[in-house]
Scaffold this motif. Structure first.
Motif, PDB file in Angstrom:
ATOM      1  N   ALA A  72       0.852  -1.193   0.000  1.00 14.56           N
ATOM      2  CA  ALA A  72       0.000   0.000   0.000  1.00 14.56           C
ATOM      3  C   ALA A  72       0.887   1.243   0.000  1.00 14.56           C
ATOM      4  N   THR A  74       1.693   3.639   1.818  1.00 14.10           N
ATOM      5  CA  THR A  74       1.519   4.013   3.222  1.00 14.10           C
ATOM      6  C   THR A  74       2.007   5.424   3.548  1.00 14.10           C
ATOM      7  N   PHE A  75       2.945   5.918   2.752  1.00 12.91           N
ATOM      8  CA  PHE A  75       3.466   7.260   3.016  1.00 12.91           C
ATOM      9  C   PHE A  75       2.369   8.312   2.844  1.00 12.91           C
ATOM     10  N   GLN A 269       3.131 -11.052   2.262  1.00 11.07           N
ATOM     11  CA  GLN A 269       3.219  -9.643   1.854  1.00 11.07           C
ATOM     12  C   GLN A 269       4.628  -9.387   1.354  1.00 11.07           C
ATOM     13  N   HIS A 272       8.728  -5.239  -0.339  1.00 12.27           N
ATOM     14  CA  HIS A 272       8.833  -3.879  -0.869  1.00 12.27           C
ATOM     15  C   HIS A 272       7.519  -3.097  -0.757  1.00 12.27           C
ATOM     16  N   GLY A 273       7.569  -1.845  -1.232  1.00  8.53           N
ATOM     17  CA  GLY A 273       6.397  -0.985  -1.199  1.00  8.53           C
ATOM     18  C   GLY A 273       5.625  -0.995  -2.512  1.00  8.53           C
ATOM     19  N   SER A 274       4.791   0.040  -2.710  1.00  8.57           N
ATOM     20  CA  SER A 274       3.859   0.057  -3.848  1.00  8.57           C
ATOM     21  C   SER A 274       4.516   0.535  -5.147  1.00  8.57           C
ATOM     22  N   ALA A 275       5.797   0.891  -5.089  1.00  5.11           N
ATOM     23  CA  ALA A 275       6.607   1.251  -6.272  1.00  5.11           C
ATOM     24  C   ALA A 275       5.851   2.129  -7.270  1.00  5.11           C
ATOM     25  N   ASP A 277       6.778   4.478  -8.990  1.00  6.87           N
ATOM     26  CA  ASP A 277       7.578   4.824 -10.185  1.00  6.87           C
ATOM     27  C   ASP A 277       7.375   3.841 -11.341  1.00  6.87           C
ATOM     28  N   ASN A 285       8.189  -6.930 -10.837  1.00  8.65           N
ATOM     29  CA  ASN A 285       8.486  -8.347 -10.643  1.00  8.65           C
ATOM     30  C   ASN A 285       7.447  -8.938  -9.672  1.00  8.65           C
TER      31      ASN A 285
HETATM   32  P1  NAD Z   1       9.365   0.723  -2.872  1.00  8.77           P
HETATM   33  O1  NAD Z   1       9.775  -0.499  -2.136  1.00  8.77           O
HETATM   34  O2  NAD Z   1       7.965   0.799  -3.334  1.00  8.77           O
HETATM   35  O3  NAD Z   1      10.323   0.904  -4.168  1.00  8.77           O
HETATM   36  C1  NAD Z   1      11.736   1.050  -4.059  1.00  8.77           C
HETATM   37  C2  NAD Z   1      12.381   0.759  -5.425  1.00  8.77           C
HETATM   38  O4  NAD Z   1      12.294  -0.643  -5.715  1.00  8.77           O
HETATM   39  C3  NAD Z   1      11.679   1.473  -6.579  1.00  8.77           C
HETATM   40  O5  NAD Z   1      12.636   1.849  -7.524  1.00  8.77           O
HETATM   41  C4  NAD Z   1      10.761   0.417  -7.157  1.00  8.77           C
HETATM   42  O6  NAD Z   1      10.459   0.587  -8.517  1.00  8.77           O
HETATM   43  C5  NAD Z   1      11.570  -0.865  -6.917  1.00  8.77           C
HETATM   44  N1  NAD Z   1      10.690  -2.021  -6.740  1.00  8.77           N
HETATM   45  C6  NAD Z   1       9.879  -2.274  -5.673  1.00  8.77           C
HETATM   46  N2  NAD Z   1       9.185  -3.382  -5.874  1.00  8.77           N
HETATM   47  C7  NAD Z   1       9.547  -3.862  -7.085  1.00  8.77           C
HETATM   48  C8  NAD Z   1       9.152  -4.997  -7.853  1.00  8.77           C
HETATM   49  N3  NAD Z   1       8.246  -5.885  -7.416  1.00  8.77           N
HETATM   50  N4  NAD Z   1       9.720  -5.180  -9.068  1.00  8.77           N
HETATM   51  C9  NAD Z   1      10.651  -4.333  -9.525  1.00  8.77           C
HETATM   52  N5  NAD Z   1      11.062  -3.231  -8.851  1.00  8.77           N
HETATM   53  C10 NAD Z   1      10.511  -3.009  -7.632  1.00  8.77           C
HETATM   54  O7  NAD Z   1       9.728   1.947  -1.942  1.00  8.77           O
HETATM   55  P2  NAD Z   1       9.216   3.486  -2.015  1.00  8.77           P
HETATM   56  O8  NAD Z   1       9.190   3.947  -3.424  1.00  8.77           O
HETATM   57  O9  NAD Z   1      10.040   4.187  -1.025  1.00  8.77           O
HETATM   58  O10 NAD Z   1       7.743   3.441  -1.430  1.00  8.77           O
HETATM   59  C11 NAD Z   1       6.567   3.582  -2.214  1.00  8.77           C
HETATM   60  C12 NAD Z   1       5.363   3.528  -1.301  1.00  8.77           C
HETATM   61  O11 NAD Z   1       5.254   2.229  -0.699  1.00  8.77           O
HETATM   62  C13 NAD Z   1       5.407   4.539  -0.139  1.00  8.77           C
HETATM   63  O12 NAD Z   1       4.104   5.076   0.033  1.00  8.77           O
HETATM   64  C14 NAD Z   1       5.790   3.678   1.061  1.00  8.77           C
HETATM   65  O13 NAD Z   1       5.343   4.222   2.275  1.00  8.77           O
HETATM   66  C15 NAD Z   1       5.089   2.396   0.709  1.00  8.77           C
HETATM   67  N6  NAD Z   1       5.595   1.165   1.362  1.00  8.77           N
HETATM   68  C16 NAD Z   1       4.660   0.236   1.639  1.00  8.77           C
HETATM   69  C17 NAD Z   1       5.035  -0.974   2.167  1.00  8.77           C
HETATM   70  C18 NAD Z   1       3.981  -1.999   2.445  1.00  8.77           C
HETATM   71  O14 NAD Z   1       2.819  -1.802   2.111  1.00  8.77           O
HETATM   72  N7  NAD Z   1       4.334  -3.114   3.032  1.00  8.77           N
HETATM   73  C19 NAD Z   1       6.409  -1.245   2.407  1.00  8.77           C
HETATM   74  C20 NAD Z   1       7.348  -0.270   2.064  1.00  8.77           C
HETATM   75  C21 NAD Z   1       6.934   0.942   1.538  1.00  8.77           C
END
Ligand code: NAD
Length: 353
Positions: A72, A74-75, A269, A272-275, A277, A285
Motif C-alpha cells: 500500500a 503508506t506514506f 506480503q 517492498h512498497g507500492s513502487a 515509479d 516483478n
Molecule cells: P518501494 O519499495 O515501493 O520501491 C523502491 C524501489 O524498488 C523502486 O525503484 C521500485 O520501482 C523498486 N521495486 C519495488 N518493488 C519492485 C518490484 N516488485 N519489481 C521491480 N522493482 C521493484 O519503496 P518506495 O518507493 O520508497 O515506497 C513507495 C510507497 O510504498 C510509499 O508510500 C511507502 O510508504 C510504501 N511502502 C509500503 C510498504 C507496504 O505496504 N508493506 C512497504 C514499504 C513501503
C-alpha cells in the motif's frame, strides 16, 4: 484453504493478479482446494468507504486461513482520524503477526550483487521504533512543540523471546547458524534485553551456533560476505532496513518474499512498497509476492499438517528458480517479460512439474 486477497496500491494489483495465476495453478496441480476471496484496502477503499481498511475486512482476515496483502502507498496515509490507516500495520497489530520472515537467496541465471548466498532475516514485527503500532492506545510519536518531536521505541522481553524462538526454530531447520543484529552499544537497555532474550532462547537450541553483530557493521558484513549468514534475528526497524538490502543483494527488491506470522494467523506480503515509479507499466516483478504466497502455503501446511501445501510451496520456489535460470522474468532481473507474462509462464511451468 480460504485465502483473503487484498491487492493494495501502485503495483499491488499487477503483482497480485500474477501471483493468483500461479496460486490457482498450484491449487490445481497439488489439489489444495484454494478458495480465494478478494476485497480492497488502501486508496481505493479510502475513496469508496472513507477508510483504507474496513472492520469487515479484519473480520474476514480473522476468519480466513491466510491473508495475501499487496503493498500500500503508506506514506500517503497520515491521519487515522480521516480513515488513513496503514493496512500493513493494521493487520500486523490486530492479528498479532509478531514474526516477519524475509528470506533472501541468489539464483542461477542472475548473478547476485555479492556472490552466491542464502539467508533469512527474522524481524520482530509488533513493537520497536514503529510508533504507529507499539502502543495499546495512542501513538508513540509525540509533537511536544511545533519544533520538538519524540519517537518512542518499545522493547519487551515477551516479544523478544517469541521472535527469537521463531528464528532458532528456523535455524534448526536450516544450517544451524543464528546471528543477532542489534545496537546494544548505544541502546544498552532495549537492545541489551533483546540480546539477553535471544541468548536465553538459544540455550534450548544447543546445536545452533550463535553470534551477534552491531547493526551498522552488519551493513558492511552483509555486503562483503553474505555467505557467512544463515538466520539473522533483529528488532523491527533494523530488520526492515536490512531485509531490503539483502533482497537487493540477491538481485532485486522484486525478489523479496516475506511472511508475517503469528500464533493463529499469517499474512503473505512482499517486502517492498507500492513502487509508484513503475506502477501500471506491467514491469514489476511478481516473484516477491509469489514467493511470499509460497511461504504462506508452507506455514499453513506445517501448522495443519497437510503435506501437499508444503509440496506446493517447495514447487513454487523451484519453479521461480527455474524461471530465473531460463530468463523468463521481468527486466529488474535481466528478463524481457512483463508482470502478466511472467506470472503466466510461471503457472505453465508449475503445471508441468
Ligand atoms: P518501494 O519499495 O515501493 O520501491 C523502491 C524501489 O524498488 C523502486 O525503484 C521500485 O520501482 C523498486 N521495486 C519495488 N518493488 C519492485 C518490484 N516488485 N519489481 C521491480 N522493482 C521493484 O519503496 P518506495 O518507493 O520508497 O515506497 C513507495 C510507497 O510504498 C510509499 O508510500 C511507502 O510508504 C510504501 N511502502 C509500503 C510498504 C507496504 O505496504 N508493506 C512497504 C514499504 C513501503
Amino acid at each position: 484453504m480460504q485465502l483473503l486477497v487484498l491487492p493494495g496500491d501502485g503495483i499491488g494489483p499487477e503483482i497480485t493478479a500474477a501471483t493468483l495465476v500461479t496460486l490457482c495453478a498450484a491449487s490445481e496441480r497439488f489439489g489444495l482446494g484454494l478458495e480465494i476471496r478478494e476485497d480492497i484496502v488502501g486508496h481505493e477503499s479510502l475513496r469508496r468507504y472513507g477508510t483504507t481498511v474496513r472492520s469487515e475486512v479484519l473480520a474476514a482476515a480473522r476468519a480466513a486461513d491466510g491473508l495475501l496483502l499487496g503493498p500500500a502507498s503508506t506514506f500517503d496515509f497520515r491521519d487515522e482520524a480521516k480513515g488513513e490507516i496503514n493496512p500493513s500495520m493494521f493487520f500486523r497489530k490486530n492479528l498479532d503477526l509478531f514474526a516477519n520472515i524475509r528470506p533472501a537467496r541468489t539464483y542461477d541465471g542472475f548473478p547476485g550483487r555479492a556472490g552466491t548466498f542464502d539467508l533469512v532475516v527474522v524481524r520482530e514485527n509488533t513493537e520497536g521504533f514503529y510508533a504507529d503500532r507499539n502502543m495499546a492506545a495512542g501513538n508513540g510519536e509525540i509533537l511536544v512543540t511545533p519544533d520538538v518531536a519524540i519517537s518512542l521505541r518499545r522493547i519487551t522481553r515477551a516479544c523478544c523471546n517469541r521472535v527469537a524462538r521463531v528464528a532458532f526454530e528456523l535455524a534448526a531447520r536450516r544450517r544451524y547458524r543464528l546471528t543477532i543484529v542489534h545496537k546494544a552499544n548505544v541502546l544498552k537497555v532495549g537492545d541489551g534485553m533483546f540480546i539477553e532474550e535471544c541468548r536465553a532462547v538459544g540455550r534450548e537450541f544447543a546445536a545452533v551456533a550463535v553470534d551477534d553483530v552491531i547493526v551498522d557493521a552488519m551493513m558492511a558484513h552483509v555486503v562483503r560476505t553474505p555467505q557467512r549468514f544463515d538466520v539473522i534475528v533483529t528488532t523491527n526497524m533494523f530488520g526492515d532496513i536490512l531485509s531490503d538490502l539483502t533482497a537487493e543483494l540477491s538481485g532485486s527488491l522484486g525478489l523479496g518474499g516475506s511472511l508475517n506470522a503469528g500464533g493463529d494467523h499469517a499474512m503473505a506480503q512482499a517486502a517492498h512498497g507500492s513502487a509508484p515509479d513503475i506502477a501500471g507499466k506491467n514491469v514489476a516483478n511478481p516473484f516477491s509476492l509469489t514467493l511470499s504466497a509460497a511461504l504462506l502455503l508452507a506455514w499453513h501446511g506445517r501448522r495443519r499438517q497437510i503435506k501437499p501445501f508444503e509440496t506446493a510451496a517447495a514447487a513454487i520456489e523451484k519453479a521461480v528458480a527455474a524461471a530465473i535460470a531460463a530468463h523468463e522474468v521481468t527486466p529488474d532481473i535481466g528478463g524481457e517479460l512483463g508482470t502478466r507474462e511472467t506470472g503466466a509462464a510461471l503457472a505453465t511451468r508449475l503445471a508441468r512439474m
